[in-house]
Design an enzyme around this catalytic site. Structure first.
Site, mmCIF file in Angstrom:
data_model
loop_
_atom_site.group_PDB
_atom_site.id
_atom_site.type_symbol
_atom_site.label_atom_id
_atom_site.label_comp_id
_atom_site.label_asym_id
_atom_site.label_seq_id
_atom_site.Cartn_x
_atom_site.Cartn_y
_atom_site.Cartn_z
ATOM 1 C CG ASP A 84 0.063 -0.199 2.276
ATOM 2 O OD1 ASP A 84 1.150 -0.096 3.313
ATOM 3 O OD2 ASP A 84 -0.979 -0.295 3.785
ATOM 4 C CG HIS A 346 -4.743 -4.005 -1.413
ATOM 5 N ND1 HIS A 346 -4.903 -2.991 -0.567
ATOM 6 C CD2 HIS A 346 -3.479 -3.941 -1.816
ATOM 7 C CE1 HIS A 346 -3.610 -2.751 -0.366
ATOM 8 N NE2 HIS A 346 -2.520 -3.321 -1.945
#
Length: 662
Positions: A84, A346
């Site tokens: 991330d 994701h």
């Protein structure tokens, strides 16, 4: 022998990943961030294009030295920090701190810590994504600017140790606004009317609720309106006006995102958002499973996507087919249309292996790990299953011009409910007598049940409800919900009692001050807009320094104004008519950690103090003395009699003065 070095964030992952890679690979951990802005200064050069000044975090020198030694031995360095913005930034900082050569440095990411995922990531290395890094840098700098510029102002105007935050202050305002809404709420009266009817040929009676007339639904607002209806149906016969049968499908739930996991764990397991994230982190990084060593049990825990990888989807459906049968397998995959950016594309949160059932590994997990893993496993399995089907029946019962309704439902096919039921699901209505009714069935009035009710104020936020609201408003990101709520509780701006969040007096003072001096910082739309700008930085559409340079001058101007104008917000010593019995002065109101108290202005010569009882101008309904504002030990406000403990009257709702009730 050629050596490859893999650097991860957490030492726990080192064990798990080392198992998957041969002796050719060395695995080391950075223990999170290694560089940050200095604590002692703003750390941003506002004169020179807002360049951040990064320094090595205190205590990380030795760790970096040992990493440098490993780097020297290695031919290739793989930066395998989290997938991330934050993880990308840690990789970038590591590259700078370790002076990594671009030719031998590679960035890899994996969504789950499994052998296949780790090996696949090594086959697809890439360069550091500077858009992700810049989005993180912009967020860090905006947060630093707000904290660094506004917190000292709160110290000066209220008391030391307070803090403001870009997201934190907007969230505090949300909680404050809800508290104000509750305090201002005026209950409204309404009545319900149920008809209990004997059914021809059945021992069980039928219960039907008042609906209104044939053409429109009615709410009975007063006793008078109820009496009018009662009078009109007194002589009427009850009969079946309409019967409908049908089918209702309850769709399977979507797999968990960070937000929905936090909400469900709060409702079902009574976990705080912080606890949920801590345990999910353990499950992701790896748990020692008997006979298997350290195993990463779930996919990455910070996500707002509901996407599932094709292989995981196929494996789950195969598992369901074997365990439950083909009827239980979902048809087409469910996709939720998101109106907003889904961070980093994701996957959703799911077990890394559907075959690793909670029961199978229960002995290897702590109680809390087991409960959270079971919740994630069941939710994921349910998301790949068919919907539950209910057979429904509803009847309209006529009594003159009025209508009553009765309904029931019966579970015909459990579908996903074989593995997962949500706390919010309503109980099935089991009025089995309805199945025997036809339009010709004779009904006889047995009794009419009337009940008075009052509308309820909006509920106080729980952590789950607050997370849901933050997600809907686009404030913060999955990774920020838990730390934001934790900070508000730690600063004692907000307290938690029986799951509910309440403002403290200190929180109210800080919120009022922020609203007055920095309206844009506490404005939820402004905060959400900043969030979408950061997303645009991540997409490469907006330059990160443009965001920072547009924000800072306005903030600086607002701080200067506040320094001049906010004298009035400083909690001044308010004089009272209570006389100090030790020296004869009028006592003043002071603020302590638990709110207001009375103190002698002659301090330090006279140290007399007393509890402060703030009267609200309403007499006690029990003994006639005055009602005052009191506090629980945790700081939640309530209203009690000044004559306590002789009179034990108390209420959470602020009582209205007598004249307002007329």
């Amino acid at each position: 022998m050629a050596k490859n070095l893999v650097i991860v964030e957490s030492p726990t992952k080192v064990k798990t990943i080392k198992k998957f890679l041969g002796s050719n690979y060395e695995v080391a951990a950075s223990n999170g961030h290694v560089r940050d802005l200095p604590k002692s200064q703003l750390g941003i050069d506002v004169e020179h294009d807002y360049e951040p000044k990064y320094i090595t975090i205190r205590g990380k020198g030795e760790l970096l030295a040992s990493l440098r030694k490993e780097v020297k031995k290695a031919d290739k360095v793989y930066l395998a920090t989290d997938p991330d913005r934050e993880g990308e930034a840690i990789s970038w900082h590591l590259a700078h701190a370790l002076k990594l050569d671009e030719d031998k440095m590679r960035r890899i990411t994996f969504n789950e810590i499994t052998k296949n995922a780790v090996k696949a990531s090594l086959k697809n290395p890439r360069k550091i994504d500077m858009n992700l890094v810049d989005a993180q840098q912009a967020r860090r700098m905006l947060d630093r600017m707000v904290g660094y510029e506004i917190s000292p102002l709160l110290w000066a105007k209220v008391k030391r140790g307070l803090s403001a935050g870009r997201v934190q202050s907007a969230v505090l305002r949300l909680i404050a606004d809800r508290d104000e809404e509750i305090n201002a709420f005026v209950p409204e009266e309404y009545w319900t009317l149920n008809a209990v009817l004997d059914v021809q040929g059945s021992k069980k009676p039928l219960e039907a609720a008042f609906y209104g007339t044939e053409k429109k639904k009615m709410t009975l607002h007063s006793r008078e309106e109820l009496d009018t209806v009662l009078k009109e149906i007194e002589q009427e016969e009850f009969s079946v006006a309409e019967i409908k049968t049908g089918e209702r499908v309850r769709k399977a739930p979507l797999p968990f995102t960070t937000s929905t996991l936090q909400q469900e764990a709060s409702k079902v397991l009574n976990f705080s958002t912080q606890k949920t994230m801590r345990i999910a982190q353990q499950l992701y990084e790896g748990v020692d499973i008997k006979g298997n060593g350290t195993v990463g049990l779930i996919t990455y825990l910070r996500t707002d996507s509901v996407r599932i990888a094709d292989e995981a989807d196929a494996a789950a459906k195969e598992y369901i087919r074997e365990q439950y049968g083909s009827d239980y397998v979902a048809g087409e995959s469910q996709v939720k249309a998101f109106g907003k950016k889904i961070q980093d594309a994701h996957e959703a949160i799911r077990p890394s292996d559907i075959g690793r059932t909670p029961t199978l590994i229960k002995e290897s997990l702590s109680r809390d790990q087991f409960r959270l893993y079971q919740l994630i496993w069941r939710r994921f399995a349910a998301s790949r299953m068919a919907g539950a089907r209910y057979e429904t029946i509803s009847a309209k019962i006529g009594a003159g011009q009025y209508r009553f309704t009765a309904s029931a439902s019966h579970l015909a096919f459990e579908g996903f409910m074989a593995v997962y039921t949500q706390e919010s699901e309503e109980d099935e209505k089991s009025q089995s007598v309805l199945t025997k009714i036809t339009k010709d069935t004779v009904l006889t009035k047995k009794e009419l049940q009337e009940k008075q009710h009052f509308t309820q104020p909006p509920a106080h936020y729980t952590e789950a409800a607050l997370v849901k609201t933050l997600e809907e408003l686009g404030i913060g990101r999955p990774s920020t919900y838990a730390p934001t709520i934790t900070t508000l509780l730690a600063r004692r701006y907000v307290i938690k009692e029986n799951k509910n969040l309440y403002m403290t007096e200190l929180g109210e003072v800080v919120n009022q001050m922020m609203k007055k001096a920095f309206p844009s910082i506490v404005d939820v739309n402004f905060t959400a807009n900043m969030e979408s700008l950061l997303d645009k930085v991540e997409e490469g559409v907006v330059n990160w320094k443009t965001v920072v340079s547009n924000f800072y001058p306005d903030l600086e101007e607002a701080v200067k104004q506040a320094e001049k104008e906010l004298e009035s917000v400083k909690i001044a010593d308010e004089e009272t008519d209570v006389i100090c019995e030790q020296c004869g002065r009028n006592m003043v109101i002071k603020y302590g950690p638990h709110g207001k108290f009375l103190a002698c202005p002659g301090f330090p010569d006279c140290r007399n103090t007393k509890p402060y009882l703030e009267k609200i101008g309403v007499p006690c309904p029990k003994c006639g003395r005055e009602l005052v504002v009191r506090k629980t030990k945790k700081g939640r406000r309530y209203y009690g009699c000044e004559n306590n403990p002789e009179c034990d009257y108390m209420t959470w709702q602020k009582p209205k003065p007598v004249e307002e009730k007329k």
